[in-house]
Design an enzyme around this catalytic site. Structure first.
Site, short mmCIF file in Angstrom:
data_model
loop_
_atom_site.label_atom_id
_atom_site.label_comp_id
_atom_site.label_asym_id
_atom_site.label_seq_id
_atom_site.Cartn_x
_atom_site.Cartn_y
_atom_site.Cartn_z
N ASP A 66 -5.96 54.30 -20.20
CA ASP A 66 -6.29 54.30 -18.76
C ASP A 66 -7.72 53.86 -18.47
O ASP A 66 -8.34 54.31 -17.50
CB ASP A 66 -6.05 55.70 -18.14
CG ASP A 66 -4.63 56.17 -18.37
OD1 ASP A 66 -3.73 55.32 -18.33
OD2 ASP A 66 -4.44 57.38 -18.58
N LYS A 90 -7.32 48.52 -18.34
CA LYS A 90 -6.87 47.30 -19.03
C LYS A 90 -6.15 46.36 -18.08
O LYS A 90 -6.34 45.15 -18.11
CB LYS A 90 -5.93 47.68 -20.19
CG LYS A 90 -6.59 48.53 -21.25
CD LYS A 90 -5.59 49.01 -22.28
CE LYS A 90 -4.63 50.07 -21.80
NZ LYS A 90 -5.23 51.36 -21.45
N GLY A 127 0.80 52.71 -18.12
CA GLY A 127 0.79 52.52 -16.66
C GLY A 127 -0.46 51.72 -16.35
O GLY A 127 -1.57 52.24 -16.45
N HIS A 128 -0.31 50.45 -16.07
CA HIS A 128 -1.45 49.56 -15.84
C HIS A 128 -1.51 49.18 -14.36
O HIS A 128 -0.52 48.70 -13.80
CB HIS A 128 -1.32 48.29 -16.71
CG HIS A 128 -1.36 48.60 -18.18
ND1 HIS A 128 -1.22 47.66 -19.16
CD2 HIS A 128 -1.54 49.78 -18.84
CE1 HIS A 128 -1.32 48.23 -20.34
NE2 HIS A 128 -1.49 49.52 -20.18
N GLN A 177 -2.11 51.87 -24.12
CA GLN A 177 -2.70 53.11 -24.64
C GLN A 177 -4.17 52.84 -25.02
O GLN A 177 -4.81 52.04 -24.36
CB GLN A 177 -1.90 53.65 -25.85
CG GLN A 177 -0.56 54.25 -25.50
CD GLN A 177 0.52 53.24 -25.17
OE1 GLN A 177 0.82 52.39 -25.98
NE2 GLN A 177 1.12 53.33 -24.01
P1 GDP Z 1 -4.93 51.07 -17.68
O1 GDP Z 1 -3.80 51.89 -18.16
O2 GDP Z 1 -6.00 50.90 -18.71
O3 GDP Z 1 -4.53 49.74 -17.10
O4 GDP Z 1 -5.61 51.91 -16.48
P2 GDP Z 1 -4.83 52.73 -15.31
O5 GDP Z 1 -4.31 51.76 -14.33
O6 GDP Z 1 -3.90 53.72 -15.89
O7 GDP Z 1 -6.03 53.60 -14.73
C1 GDP Z 1 -7.15 53.02 -14.17
C2 GDP Z 1 -7.27 53.50 -12.72
O8 GDP Z 1 -8.59 53.26 -12.25
C3 GDP Z 1 -6.37 52.75 -11.75
O9 GDP Z 1 -6.03 53.60 -10.69
C4 GDP Z 1 -7.25 51.60 -11.28
O10 GDP Z 1 -6.88 51.09 -10.01
C5 GDP Z 1 -8.58 52.30 -11.20
N1 GDP Z 1 -9.75 51.44 -11.50
C6 GDP Z 1 -9.85 50.39 -12.33
N2 GDP Z 1 -11.12 49.95 -12.38
C7 GDP Z 1 -11.85 50.73 -11.57
C8 GDP Z 1 -13.24 50.81 -11.22
O11 GDP Z 1 -14.08 50.05 -11.71
N3 GDP Z 1 -13.61 51.78 -10.33
C9 GDP Z 1 -12.71 52.66 -9.80
N4 GDP Z 1 -13.15 53.58 -8.95
N5 GDP Z 1 -11.40 52.62 -10.10
C10 GDP Z 1 -10.98 51.68 -11.00
P1 IMO Z 2 -2.05 53.22 -20.81
O1 IMO Z 2 -1.54 51.93 -21.41
C1 IMO Z 2 -3.07 57.42 -21.47
C2 IMO Z 2 -0.58 59.64 -24.31
C3 IMO Z 2 0.30 60.75 -23.74
C4 IMO Z 2 0.29 61.70 -24.92
C5 IMO Z 2 0.34 60.76 -26.11
C6 IMO Z 2 1.73 60.55 -26.69
O2 IMO Z 2 -1.72 53.38 -19.38
O3 IMO Z 2 -3.49 53.40 -21.12
P2 IMO Z 2 3.85 59.17 -25.84
O4 IMO Z 2 4.67 59.31 -24.60
O5 IMO Z 2 3.22 57.84 -26.02
O6 IMO Z 2 4.58 59.63 -27.08
O7 IMO Z 2 2.65 60.25 -25.66
O8 IMO Z 2 -0.18 59.53 -25.65
N1 IMO Z 2 -0.39 58.31 -23.67
C7 IMO Z 2 -1.26 57.76 -22.83
N2 IMO Z 2 -2.40 58.26 -22.29
N3 IMO Z 2 -2.68 56.15 -21.19
C8 IMO Z 2 -1.55 55.65 -21.73
O9 IMO Z 2 -1.19 54.36 -21.57
C9 IMO Z 2 -0.77 56.48 -22.55
N4 IMO Z 2 0.40 56.30 -23.22
C10 IMO Z 2 0.61 57.43 -23.90
O10 IMO Z 2 -0.29 61.32 -22.60
O11 IMO Z 2 -0.93 62.40 -24.98
MG MG Z 3 -2.77 53.67 -17.66
#
Ligand code: GDP
Ligand code: IMO
Ligand code: MG
Length: 428
Positions: free
Chosen positions: A13, A16, A40-41, A225
């Site tokens: 998270d 990416k 979840g991207h 991840q």
């Molecule tokens: P990913 O899994 O690495 O793609 O990241 P996620 O989407 O799960 O989580 C990142 C969260 O932070 C999302 O809600 C994005 O919209 C938000 N986000 C990304 N970059 C920034 C930033 O520079 N500032 C803030 N405030 N939010 C951001």
């Molecule tokens: P993105 O790509 C954050 C974590 C779960 C749990 C562990 C194992 O959005 O960064 P699983 O369901 O994969 O067997 O769970 O990994 N986990 C993540 N945490 N971002 C993710 O993906 C994750 N995908 C799995 O919360 O701790």
């Molecule tokens: Mg994510």
């Protein structure tokens, strides 16, 4: 011949999706190589927010080929749900391909994920998985009993493989866990429709990815991840069941390491984690709540509040090393606004009194460890409209320069907001 990996350098998270989307504007192909819909991207474009789980984050660009590579585990129902969701928003998925070798996540995997977690919870050892069936699907792959996409979409084989596997899995669900068996007829009726819809998307994508690499096209490897969730390099057993580190990109996309020219690691300016497991810089106080709220730190997939803490340079240096990062991004700096002091963990003092700067292989060594911090002045200004390093408050510039020194990796970009354009490059 740029083959750029963009991966998570902490516990996931990191943002990416945002950076893949930014670089995909110039890319010819984006490939996901591991994980599944546990990811979840988020991609934010103007007023629209796209939450992608299996579909690569290059999908918003009509000229970019988006590949779900062989190392990804694919829930047929979930991927079709995502495709339909994108169509509703007017996004074409004509350039989406799924590798024939991908293993399918089927109802028994999801059931077994929940049963196994419930069993572990009784011993206080739950991992806190996303309950998407990820671990059980990779287990079947390793045991060499999984159903791959080429079998799933094969009209002649579909019913046989589903029926045989369902019977085998029901023996485990009932015999080991005392759970309710899954009705193979129901699965066949429901999933046959999914197989029919997915068939046209299924290819040997490794040949397509290789052709793009060979032709010198821009190829992006989208990590899912994060490094500390890697099955081998992460905080085992509190990890996922695939390989989010850079090396996993080759195995999971079917191209060799020579295809990769650049490895970009995405960090947040602080640390978060969802699920159980060690987290040395975790904050249990008001500062932790403040960062959670300011950063909107709630899981994209499960909605769970993310655990929050200070930037941990011990894990950051580890991520630089195990991924061979060529550049780092510090994303989500804006949520730190308003905190009087910013802390960066530079070492751990272990319970035995020893001070270490290397991340320990055995997470048990972290029990009772105390983070040793360097402290920096915070900032009060709104930085979300800043687009160059020199526009940032001096204290932010100092924080970034200090991080670069501490993690020993060049920082190439910063993120100051969720939107596509809320980034800046550090050209020096
Ligand atoms: P990913 O899994 O690495 O793609 O990241 P996620 O989407 O799960 O989580 C990142 C969260 O932070 C999302 O809600 C994005 O919209 C938000 N986000 C990304 N970059 C920034 C930033 O520079 N500032 C803030 N405030 N939010 C951001
Ligand atoms: P993105 O790509 C954050 C974590 C779960 C749990 C562990 C194992 O959005 O960064 P699983 O369901 O994969 O067997 O769970 O990994 N986990 C993540 N945490 N971002 C993710 O993906 C994750 N995908 C799995 O919360 O701790
Ligand atoms: Mg994510």
């Amino acid at each position: 011949m740029p083959g750029k990996v963009i991966l998570g350098a902490q516990w996931g998270d990191e943002g990416k999706g945002k950076f893949i989307d930014i670089f995909a504007a110039q890319a010819d192909l984006v490939v996901r190589s591991q994980g599944g819909n546990n990811a979840g991207h988020t991609v934010v474009v103007k007023d629209e927010t796209y939450k992608l789980q299996l579909i690569p984050s290059g999908i918003l660009y009509p000229n970019c080929i988006n590949v779900i590579g062989p190392g990804v585990v694919v829930n047929p129902k979930a991927v079709l749900g995502e495709i339909d969701g994108l169509h509703e928003k007017g996004v074409s998925t004509d350039r989406l391909l799924i590798d024939a070798r991908c293993h399918c996540i089927l109802p028994w995997h999801i059931e077994l994920d929940a049963l196994s977690e419930a069993e572990k919870a009784k011993e206080g050892a739950a991992i806190g998985t996303t309950h998407k069936g990820i671990g059980p699907t990779y287990m079947d792959k390793s045991e060499r009993i999984g159903i791959r996409m080429h079998d799933f979409v094969d009209q002649a084989r579909f019913e046989t493989v589903i029926r045989e596997t369902c019977a085998r899995k029901n023996r485990v669900i009932e015999g080991v866990y005392g759970g309710k068996p899954i009705d193979a007829d129901e699965v066949i009726a429901e999933y046959r429709v999914y197989a029919d819809r997915l068939r046209p998307l299924v290819r040997d994508t490794t040949a397509i990815t290789w052709e793009a690499v060979k032709a010198g096209k821009e190829v992006l490897f989208e990590g899912a991840q994060g490094t500390l969730l890697d099955l081998d390099m992460g905080t085992y057993p509190f990890v996922t069941s695939s390989h989010p580190v850079a090396g996993g990109c080759c195995i999971g996309s079917g191209v060799g390491p020579t295809a990769i020219t650049d490895v970009m690691g995405i960090f947040k300016s602080y640390t978060t984690r969802v699920g159980e497991g060690p987290f040395p810089t975790e904050l249990f106080d008001q500062t932790g709540d403040y960062i959670r709220k300011a950063g909107g730190e709630f899981g994209t997939v499960t909605g769970r509040p993310r655990r929050t803490g200070w930037f941990d340079a011990v894990i950051a240096r580890y991520a630089v090393r195990v991924n061979g990062l060529t550049e780092a991004v510090i994303n989500k700096i804006d949520p730190l606004r308003g905190l009087p002091r910013l802390k960066v963990c530079v070492a751990y003092r272990l319970q035995n009194g020893q001070t270490v700067t290397e991340f320990p292989a055995n997470f048990m060594d972290l029990n009772g460890c105390e983070p040793i911090y360097e402290e920096f002045d915070g900032f009060d200004a709104d930085i979300t409209d800043c687009r160059s390093f020199s526009e940032l408050p001096q204290t932010v510039q100092n924080y970034i320069r200090s991080l670069e020194r501490i993690i020993e990796c060049p920082i190439s970009m910063l993120g100051v907001g969720p939107a596509r354009d809320q980034v800046m490059r550090l050209d020096r």
